[in-house]
Write an enzyme that holds these catalytic residues in place. Structure first.
Site, PDB file in Angstrom:
ATOM      1  N   TYR A 132      -4.443   3.514   8.049  1.00 26.36           N
ATOM      2  CA  TYR A 132      -5.763   2.891   8.233  1.00 26.36           C
ATOM      3  C   TYR A 132      -6.395   3.353   9.537  1.00 26.36           C
ATOM      4  CZ  TYR A 132      -3.794   0.147   4.506  1.00 26.36           C
ATOM      5  OH  TYR A 132      -3.208  -0.219   3.351  1.00 26.36           O
ATOM      6  N   VAL A 175       1.100  -3.670   3.835  1.00 22.71           N
ATOM      7  CA  VAL A 175       1.083  -4.972   4.520  1.00 22.71           C
ATOM      8  C   VAL A 175       2.346  -5.801   4.275  1.00 22.71           C
ATOM      9  CG1 VAL A 175      -1.411  -5.294   4.792  1.00 22.71           C
ATOM     10  CG2 VAL A 175      -0.289  -6.070   2.698  1.00 22.71           C
ATOM     11  N   SER A 214       0.790  -1.235   0.000  1.00 26.23           N
ATOM     12  CA  SER A 214       0.000   0.000   0.000  1.00 26.23           C
ATOM     13  C   SER A 214       0.819   1.280   0.000  1.00 26.23           C
ATOM     14  CB  SER A 214      -0.953   0.016   1.191  1.00 26.23           C
ATOM     15  OG  SER A 214      -2.057  -0.787   0.890  1.00 26.23           O
ATOM     16  N   LYS A 266       0.284   3.454  -2.905  1.00 31.49           N
ATOM     17  CA  LYS A 266      -0.886   4.347  -3.021  1.00 31.49           C
ATOM     18  C   LYS A 266      -0.476   5.825  -2.986  1.00 31.49           C
ATOM     19  CE  LYS A 266      -3.813   0.739  -1.106  1.00 31.49           C
ATOM     20  NZ  LYS A 266      -4.506   0.168   0.080  1.00 31.49           N
ATOM     21  N   TYR A 317      -4.179  -2.688  -9.987  1.00 29.30           N
ATOM     22  CA  TYR A 317      -3.945  -2.437  -8.557  1.00 29.30           C
ATOM     23  C   TYR A 317      -3.040  -3.526  -7.944  1.00 29.30           C
ATOM     24  CZ  TYR A 317      -5.062  -2.358  -3.563  1.00 29.30           C
ATOM     25  OH  TYR A 317      -4.971  -2.365  -2.201  1.00 29.30           O
TER      26      TYR A 317
HETATM   27  N1  GLU Z   1      -2.347  -5.354  -1.882  1.00 30.97           N
HETATM   28  C1  GLU Z   1      -2.842  -5.241  -0.535  1.00 30.97           C
HETATM   29  C2  GLU Z   1      -4.345  -5.415  -0.508  1.00 30.97           C
HETATM   30  O1  GLU Z   1      -5.008  -4.827  -1.283  1.00 30.97           O
HETATM   31  C3  GLU Z   1      -2.453  -3.914   0.001  1.00 30.97           C
HETATM   32  C4  GLU Z   1      -2.947  -3.675   1.397  1.00 30.97           C
HETATM   33  C5  GLU Z   1      -1.933  -2.969   2.251  1.00 30.97           C
HETATM   34  O2  GLU Z   1      -0.752  -2.915   1.977  1.00 30.97           O
HETATM   35  O3  GLU Z   1      -2.347  -2.471   3.288  1.00 30.97           O
HETATM   36  O4  GLU Z   1      -4.886  -6.144   0.273  1.00 30.97           O
END
Ligand code: GLU
Length: 303
Positions: free
Chosen positions: A238, A256, A63, A66, A190
């Site tokens: 988050y 993650v 993430s 992003k 994505y």
């Molecule tokens: N590719 C992961 C997902 O969409 C990214 C989530 C993350 O890094 O928090 O679940």
């Protein structure tokens, strides 16, 4: 201050930590990563680079990507982006579908999965996935000054096979008219953006485009940079974004894979990585490490 001494001491302290969190298992390829890893890199505005621990071992940025796609989407769409995604903290888990139902398919912010899917959908409009991924890689490579950065296809394929929840989020938004491209194309793009592989050194160097001082890469105009940083501060972790701001006092974005990119405005870009996650899905040691770095440097924006 002795920055190399500081990052060495942090890496030493983290090597001795026993409470390291749990490696993400829902993407099978990520479950294979050694939980004993810890790396830290600091790229300062005056051109310094300080690294310790596993700072040159590649990991899946997940993430953290992003931040880069948001920069691209804002560059292309400007404020029109905010018609499709909000900019408030969610208070929900990264992959929650609950809020989307209440809020009619309009995700809270660009850093939860639903919001990031909308951002990717925006930059995909009128293009092929490989063109968008090419542009994203060009951006990240230009930001870090490193042409070797690439996508780990095994991680992308692994998430593609198991990404039912993200597909569900995208389908739900499509039902509300908030997806422009076929869901499979947006999700595939994505999953690939999340599978970009970088080291802490590469990520710290890439983050310099948000430092706003020194001779880092000028990829985003200062007003837009400030807005990206505001979103990182309020939404970058988050449902633990408030806790991160409280403990660290700096804008950051976690993934993650266990990586966190943290920006000390005007001073430095910092990347930490340790794959064990706390219960909010943020790197357990990574958070502790940047908390200590912010304390020892006095870099909190509230100092
Ligand atoms: N590719 C992961 C997902 O969409 C990214 C989530 C993350 O890094 O928090 O679940």
């Amino acid at each position: 201050m002795d920055m190399q001494g500081t990052v060495d001491a942090i890496a030493d302290a983290m090597a001795g930590e026993t409470d390291r969190g749990a490696v993400a298992r829902y993407i099978p390829e990520l479950a294979k990563v050694d939980p004993a890893r810890f790396g830290i890199a600091v790229a300062t505005a005056d051109g310094g680079l300080y690294a310790a621990g596993d700072a040159r071992v590649p990991f899946s940025i997940q993430s953290v990507s992003k931040v880069f796609t948001l920069a691209l989407a804002l560059g292309q769409r400007g404020d029109a982006l905010w018609r499709r995604v909000g900019r408030e903290p969610s208070g929900h888990a990264f992959n929650s579908i609950l809020q989307l139902e209440h809020e009619a398919g309009l995700p809270r912010n660009p850093f939860i999965n639903a919001g990031a899917l909308v951002v990717t959908d925006t930059i995909l409009e009128g293009h092929q996935p490989r063109e968008v991924l090419g542009e994203l890689l060009r951006f990240v490579r230009a930001a870090s000054g490193d042409e070797a950065i690439h996508i780990d296809e095994a991680v992308a394929a692994s998430e593609q096979r198991t990404g039912h929840r993200n597909t569900a989020l995208a389908e739900f938004m499509a039902a509300h008219g908030n997806m422009v491209n076929p869901v499979a194309l947006t999700c595939g793009t994505y999953f690939h953006q999340c599978a970009i592989e970088m080291t802490c050194v590469q990520l710290a160097l890439a983050g310099r485009f948000l430092v706003g001082a020194g001779d880092g890469p000028h990829l985003v105009a200062p007003p837009r940079m400030r807005r990206i940083l505001a979103l990182m501060m309020t939404c970058g972790h988050y449902d633990a974004s408030g806790d991160f701001a409280y403990r660290v006092g700096l804008p950051g974005k976690s993934g993650v894979g266990g990586g966190i990119l943290v920006i000390a405005p005007g001073r430095a870009s910092v990347a930490v990585w340790s794959p064990g996650l706390n219960r909010n899905g943020n790197s357990a040691l990574g958070t502790r490490a940047v908390e200590r770095l912010a304390r020892e440097t006095g870099w909190s924006v509230f100092e």
